[in-house]
Design a protein around this motif. Structure first.
Motif, short mmCIF file in Angstrom:
data_model
loop_
_atom_site.label_atom_id
_atom_site.label_comp_id
_atom_site.label_asym_id
_atom_site.label_seq_id
_atom_site.Cartn_x
_atom_site.Cartn_y
_atom_site.Cartn_z
N GLY A 253 -5.84 1.24 -2.10
CA GLY A 253 -5.67 -0.18 -1.57
C GLY A 253 -6.45 -0.69 -0.63
N MET A 254 -6.01 -1.98 -0.35
CA MET A 254 -6.96 -2.59 0.74
C MET A 254 -8.09 -3.16 0.16
N GLY A 255 -8.15 -3.49 -1.09
CA GLY A 255 -9.21 -4.31 -1.72
C GLY A 255 -10.34 -3.31 -2.59
N ARG A 256 -9.95 -1.99 -2.57
CA ARG A 256 -10.98 -1.07 -3.23
C ARG A 256 -11.22 -1.48 -4.41
N THR A 257 -10.17 -1.69 -5.53
CA THR A 257 -10.37 -1.97 -6.79
C THR A 257 -10.74 -3.63 -7.03
N GLY A 258 -10.64 -4.21 -6.14
CA GLY A 258 -11.00 -5.84 -6.46
C GLY A 258 -9.78 -6.38 -6.39
N LYS A 259 -8.57 -5.76 -6.08
CA LYS A 259 -7.08 -6.60 -5.75
C LYS A 259 -6.78 -5.66 -4.49
N TRP A 260 -5.86 -6.29 -3.89
CA TRP A 260 -5.07 -5.79 -2.77
C TRP A 260 -4.75 -4.48 -2.85
N TRP A 261 -4.08 -4.30 -3.88
CA TRP A 261 -3.79 -2.96 -4.27
C TRP A 261 -3.83 -2.45 -5.58
N SER A 262 -3.97 -1.05 -5.83
CA SER A 262 -4.42 -0.85 -7.20
C SER A 262 -3.18 -0.96 -8.27
N ILE A 263 -1.97 -0.98 -7.81
CA ILE A 263 -0.96 -1.23 -8.67
C ILE A 263 -0.90 -2.66 -9.26
N GLN A 264 -1.59 -3.41 -8.53
CA GLN A 264 -1.85 -4.99 -9.26
C GLN A 264 -2.69 -5.07 -10.40
N ASN A 265 -3.32 -3.85 -10.79
CA ASN A 265 -4.00 -3.90 -12.03
C ASN A 265 -3.14 -3.58 -13.31
N PHE A 266 -1.89 -3.25 -12.99
CA PHE A 266 -0.86 -3.15 -13.94
C PHE A 266 -0.05 -4.35 -13.87
N PRO A 267 -0.18 -5.27 -14.76
CA PRO A 267 0.97 -6.62 -14.60
C PRO A 267 2.28 -6.15 -15.03
N GLY A 268 3.08 -6.91 -14.29
CA GLY A 268 4.54 -6.47 -14.54
C GLY A 268 5.18 -5.21 -13.86
N ILE A 269 4.21 -4.37 -13.17
CA ILE A 269 4.95 -3.37 -12.38
C ILE A 269 4.95 -3.74 -11.04
N GLU A 270 6.26 -3.38 -10.45
CA GLU A 270 6.43 -3.70 -9.13
C GLU A 270 7.19 -2.64 -8.61
N PRO A 271 6.35 -1.90 -7.34
CA PRO A 271 6.74 -0.68 -6.68
C PRO A 271 8.07 -0.87 -5.86
N ASP A 272 8.78 0.17 -5.68
CA ASP A 272 9.81 -0.21 -4.52
C ASP A 272 9.26 0.30 -3.34
N MET A 273 8.32 0.99 -3.22
CA MET A 273 7.56 1.36 -2.04
C MET A 273 6.07 1.55 -2.18
N ILE A 274 5.50 1.24 -1.29
CA ILE A 274 3.90 1.74 -1.55
C ILE A 274 3.31 2.37 0.09
N SER A 275 2.65 3.30 0.19
CA SER A 275 1.98 3.98 1.43
C SER A 275 0.49 3.20 1.47
N THR A 276 0.22 3.02 2.61
CA THR A 276 -1.07 2.64 2.93
C THR A 276 -1.63 3.08 4.10
N ALA A 277 -2.88 3.41 4.28
CA ALA A 277 -3.45 4.00 5.48
C ALA A 277 -5.04 3.78 5.36
N LYS A 278 -6.05 4.60 5.77
CA LYS A 278 -7.23 4.60 5.55
C LYS A 278 -7.87 3.37 6.05
N SER A 279 -8.36 2.58 5.08
CA SER A 279 -8.69 1.18 5.22
C SER A 279 -7.76 0.15 5.93
N LEU A 280 -6.70 0.50 6.21
CA LEU A 280 -5.58 -0.55 6.50
C LEU A 280 -6.16 -0.80 8.04
N ALA A 281 -6.59 0.02 8.71
CA ALA A 281 -7.16 -0.23 10.11
C ALA A 281 -8.65 0.11 10.13
#
Length: 447
Positions: A253-281
């Protein structure tokens, strides 16, 4: 300087636990700037690891540094477990705004990706009233007991540690190297979806499963994206059976793949939860679970409370990190430079038969090193390469023994990237010519 690399490592060795570090190079880092690291002896290295994708904004970014300094002078710590602070309250709003899901969402704080993934287990069980959790082989979700149980990338994450968290079932991940040479994409996806369903058809009641936890792109499993058709199948399966769908965005996440979140590379998929850390801060200890409001309200305090989670200094760093990603257009930058890196490694693959698969999703890559004759993973050649790259002035590590992990800070310049390619040109040519030898500590290196 305070001593040589070897002197300091020798001093540390007497008091440092072996299990706390995956060994690679005998180097002691002193400082960094942007995409460059400097060790205690003054040697400079281009960073192709970004602290395990924890410093997407680079090292000592002035905007992040100033935010940390200003906040530390104002309020260093007061536990959000009892009282709000203005900085963390602002961060919650910013994160909710960029969440990869529609509808109202809420945020819960932690200190690491590990405890964020533990929290996903808590919220999922609380909301659904179900006990079972499904995760994938090859996954790395962390080192606390819950996240460690979800993981499936190293035997040393289970050896001597049982019993692990009950109720976790692992299914095979469709890694690209598992696709047979003459197998169509459709057959490959169907074959792995059949393996995914087998537990549900034999011993795992779907109506007792709380959540499926995935990495949309496995990080430590080899920088491997889940096939979109497979993603859609398991997502539809989850929705059909009332199972929550959670995505670990700690590494990707946090821009690594060219999108805010890696799941955004899969149109139409909306997670119920995500976890983020590492590059968050930008590498400071802060994590978050972002989830749908109804799910996040299923627990009461203190079910997911930590004294230092949502610390005002780490939250200030996170606010600054989001600012840097937005103002310096790091999402677009990751896409642009990632395309350049992909073109380089694809061209190298045509030249050198020891380069197998090349996967690049923004500045997020896995390059397979294989035996040119058999196509089998070649761990020795990989170790020779990463060590030679280190000697030539860049830091890159291996995954799964034979995969080069290419994750430079997103602020790396094009000139620096060109320097990286020159280093690889030399290392690849020397490997092809049989000029590279294994380092003395080769058997100790890597996962």
């Amino acid at each position: 300087m305070t001593g040589s690399n070897h002197q300091l490592l020798a001093q540390e060795n007497d008091v440092f636990a072996t299990c706390a570090r995956i060994k690679y190079f005998d180097v002691v880092l002193d400082h960094g700037k942007g995409a460059v690291l400097t060790d205690v002896e003054g040697n400079h290295y281009l960073d192709l690891l970004a602290s395990a994708s924890a410093t997407n904004t680079g090292h000592a970014h002035p905007t992040v540094v100033k935010a940390i300094q200003d906040q530390a002078a104002k309020l260093t710590q007061y536990t959000p477990a009892y009282f709000a602070n203005s900085t963390t309250a602002k961060l919650a709003k910013r994160l909710a705004a960029i969440a990869p899901m529609s509808g109202p969402v809420e945020v819960a704080w932690g200190n690491s990706g590990s405890d964020a993934n533990d929290a996903i287990i808590k919220f999922a069980r609380a909301y659904t009233g179900r006990q079972y959790i499904v995760s994938f082989t090859g996954a790395y979700h962390g080192s606390t007991y819950g996240s460690l149980t979800l993981s499936g990338v190293s035997l040393n994450m289970t050896r001597k540690l049982g019993p692990l968290l009950p109720g976790v079932v692992k299914v095979p991940f469709p890694s690209p190297w598992e696709q047979e040479a003459d197998e169509s994409d459709e057959h490959f996806v169907n074959r792995y979806f059949k393996a995914f369903k087998e537990p549900f058809e034999t011993y795992l009641p779907a109506d007792e499963v709380a959540v499926i936890v995935i990495e949309a792109i496995q990080g430590d499993g080899g920088i491997a994206m889940m096939p979109p058709a497979f993603m859609q199948k398991i997502y539809d399966f989850a929705k059909e059976h009332g199972i929550l769908f959670a995505v670990d965005e700690v590494n990707q996440g946090m821009g690594r793949t060219g999108k805010w979140w890696s799941i955004q590379n899969f149109p139409g998929i909306e997670p119920d939860m995500i976890s983020t850390a590492k590059s968050l801060a930008s590498g400071l200890p802060l994590s978050a679970v972002i989830g749908r409001k109804a799910i996040m309200e299923s627990l009461g305090a203190p079910a997911n409370v930590y004294t230092t989670a949502g610390n005002p200094v780490t939250s200030a760093a996170a606010l600054a990190t989001i600012d840097v990603i937005e103002k310096e257009h790091l999402l677009a930058r990751s896409q642009k430079l990632g395309a350049k890196a992909k073109a380089y490694f694809e061209a190298a693959k045509e030249k050198y038969p020891f380069i197998g698969g090349v996967r690049m999703y923004g500045l997020d890559g896995g390059i397979d090193i294989v035996n040119p004759v058999t196509g089998a993973p070649d761990e020795e050649a990989t170790t020779k390469l990463i060590y030679r790259v280190f000697e030539l002035g860049a830091i890159i590590i291996s995954l799964r023994g034979n995969i080069l992990r290419f994750q430079p800070p997103l602020v790396i310049t094009e000139e620096q990237l060109d320097q990286v390619f020159k280093i690889f040109d030399q290392a690849f040519a020397e490997l092809a010519a049989g000029k590279l030898a294994l380092p003395a500590a080769a058997k100790e290196m890597g996962w």
